[in-house]
Design a protein around this motif. Structure first.
Motif, PDB file in Angstrom:
ATOM      1  N   GLN A  47       0.881  -1.165   0.000  1.00  0.00           N
ATOM      2  CA  GLN A  47       0.000   0.000   0.000  1.00  0.00           C
ATOM      3  C   GLN A  47       0.914   1.209   0.000  1.00  0.00           C
TER       4      GLN A  47
ATOM      5  N   LEU B 228      -2.454   0.968  -4.266  1.00  0.00           N
ATOM      6  CA  LEU B 228      -2.026  -0.417  -4.109  1.00  0.00           C
ATOM      7  C   LEU B 228      -1.174  -0.819  -5.302  1.00  0.00           C
TER       8      LEU B 228
ATOM      9  N   PRO C 238      -5.683   1.000   1.704  1.00  0.00           N
ATOM     10  CA  PRO C 238      -6.647  -0.026   2.124  1.00  0.00           C
ATOM     11  C   PRO C 238      -6.126  -0.872   3.282  1.00  0.00           C
TER      12      PRO C 238
ATOM     13  N   MET D 204      -5.551  -4.604   4.537  1.00  0.00           N
ATOM     14  CA  MET D 204      -5.228  -5.778   3.740  1.00  0.00           C
ATOM     15  C   MET D 204      -5.079  -7.005   4.636  1.00  0.00           C
TER      16      MET D 204
ATOM     17  N   THR E 154      -8.776  -6.813   0.319  1.00  0.00           N
ATOM     18  CA  THR E 154      -8.569  -5.380   0.507  1.00  0.00           C
ATOM     19  C   THR E 154      -9.885  -4.711   0.878  1.00  0.00           C
TER      20      THR E 154
END
Length: 437
Positions: A185, A208, A243, A245, A256
């Motif tokens: 990320q 990402l 995000p 994860m 995600t």
């Protein structure tokens, strides 16, 4: 044919017919019994039961960064986080360095590469995590470093770094199962960061990125994922964040979850395609309209710190537990309580926050397996902080941090040294999550 023979033939035919009908009747009964399959269990709640604890012979500004189910190893340490905030000096860092710890709590490797030298990653980092059974990665300002578990440098990737960022996050930054395929990320690039100020961040910044470290140009992502198309996307608070994860070892999918969205996206890292979309539909998620109204005419940092941040729901953790994925989120605090916090000393200093948190700010969880929801919207009172716990004063921490597990029968929760009483060791509690019908 005489009458005796005719009677014998008729009797034999009757017996054969009776046997055939009996067999057919038995087959029918056998087939019908298969059709009645047992109903799947429906779970309505869950509870944590402690089954063990792990004592670690270390004390300091200690954290657990990662747990690897395949090796049963923990990665911990006190390496400084790369962002420092002015005004309050933080606790001491970089005294322990990195520690590799086994299931018995033994420190099997310890090294400190925060100083200079050929192995050094610098005095601060953004994230550290395992990269397969015999390597680990450190994401810092001046590069991405791959080490073996003894701390010897395998390779530095200087063009993969956290030097220019568009969003700041304390979330775990990366995953790699084999040490070569790397997902990060990383909401930045030299081009994107500059252009984002003059155009839509959602069109330019790809948060990402997936790398193949075996490529001739390993710093060039093989795939970049933009923000999902979601109705809440244009709401600026948190929309540009990275995000959450989690990675499943059973199906090798990367899960995600972006702030403000209501679904988990599952990615296949080889094809770089979305294979599943898992709807969340949390029962107690909302507060956007209240937050927009509270933010009118105020500087964002001031009204967030004053208490407005708890006016809306937020995701906090997404943790992989074997085949299961556990999601933690907070419901919105009522508007009347938020206004009280904002008109007094603010969230972190107002004594009313303790009472408001006990009444309104209790975390909720959802549990998933194989892309399906096993248990929606339940609470875990065991992880609620009491008044004497330091974590009680924050809006994001629980009594302990869930750091991973081997399924529902073995879940690891890191309990900070100041979480309940002064100790000369660090502690991981081991819990079992019992699902209740």
């Amino acid at each position: 044919m005489n009458r005796f023979i005719q009677s014998s033939i008729l009797l034999l035919s009757a017996i054969v017919g009776s046997v055939i009908m009996s067999c057919r009747s038995g087959e029918t009964e056998k087939t019908s019994s298969v059709d009645h399959e047992p109903k799947a269990k429906v779970y309505t709640n869950a509870r944590l039961v402690q089954v063990d604890s792990i004592m670690i012979d270390a004390v300091g500004n200690f954290r657990i960064y990662d747990y690897q189910p395949e090796s049963g190893l923990f990665l911990g340490g006190d390496v400084k986080y790369f962002i420092s905030f002015a005004g309050k000096p933080g606790p001491k860092s970089n005294e322990l360095g990195f520690l590799v710890i086994n299931r018995q709590g033994e420190i099997i490797h310890q090294f400190n590469n925060t100083k200079g030298g050929p192995n050094g990653h610098g005095s601060a980092m953004q994230s550290a995590f395992f990269m397969g059974p015999d390597a680990m990665g450190v994401l810092g300002r001046i590069g991405f470093y791959k080490y073996n578990l003894e701390g010897e440098l395998i390779r530095r990737y200087k063009d993969i770094n956290y030097r220019e960022i568009f969003a700041v996050s304390r979330l775990r930054a990366g995953f790699s199962r084999d040490g070569n395929r790397l997902v990060l990320q990383l909401p930045k690039s030299l081009t994107d960061a500059k252009a984002a100020y003059s155009d839509s961040i959602f069109q330019l910044v790809k948060p990402l990125k997936i790398y193949d470290l075996n490529n001739d140009q390993p710093h060039v992502p093989v795939y970049e994922l933009g923000y999902p198309d979601d109705p809440q996307r244009n709401f600026n608070l948190g929309a540009a964040s990275v995000p959450f994860m989690a990675m499943s070892s059973s199906d090798s999918l990367l899960y995600t979850l972006y702030p403000m969205t209501r679904e988990i996206l599952a990615f296949d890292l080889q094809s770089c395609k979305v294979t599943k979309k898992i709807p969340l539909n949390p029962d107690k998620f909302g507060g956007y309209e209240v937050l927009k109204e509270l933010s009118q005419g105020q500087r964002s940092r001031n009204w967030l710190n004053a208490g407005a941040r708890v006016a809306m729901s937020r995701y906090h953790d997404m943790i992989q537990l074997g085949e299961y994925t556990l999601l933690r989120y907070s419901p919105p605090v009522p508007e009347s309580a938020v206004r009280l916090l904002m008109t007094t000393k603010g969230l972190n200093n107002d004594p009313n926050w303790l009472r408001i948190r006990r009444k309104h700010y209790q975390f909720h969880y959802q549990l998933f397996k194989d892309g399906k929801k096993v248990l929606p919207d339940f609470e875990l009172p065991t992880l609620r902080p009491d008044e004497q716990h330091q974590e009680f004063f924050t809006s994001t921490l629980t009594r302990g941090k869930i750091i991973g597990g081997n399924g529902l029968d073995e879940i690891y929760v890191f309990i900070p040294n100041d979480g309940e009483q002064e100790r000369d060791y660090e502690l991981i509690r081991v819990f079992k999550l019992e699902l209740l019908e």
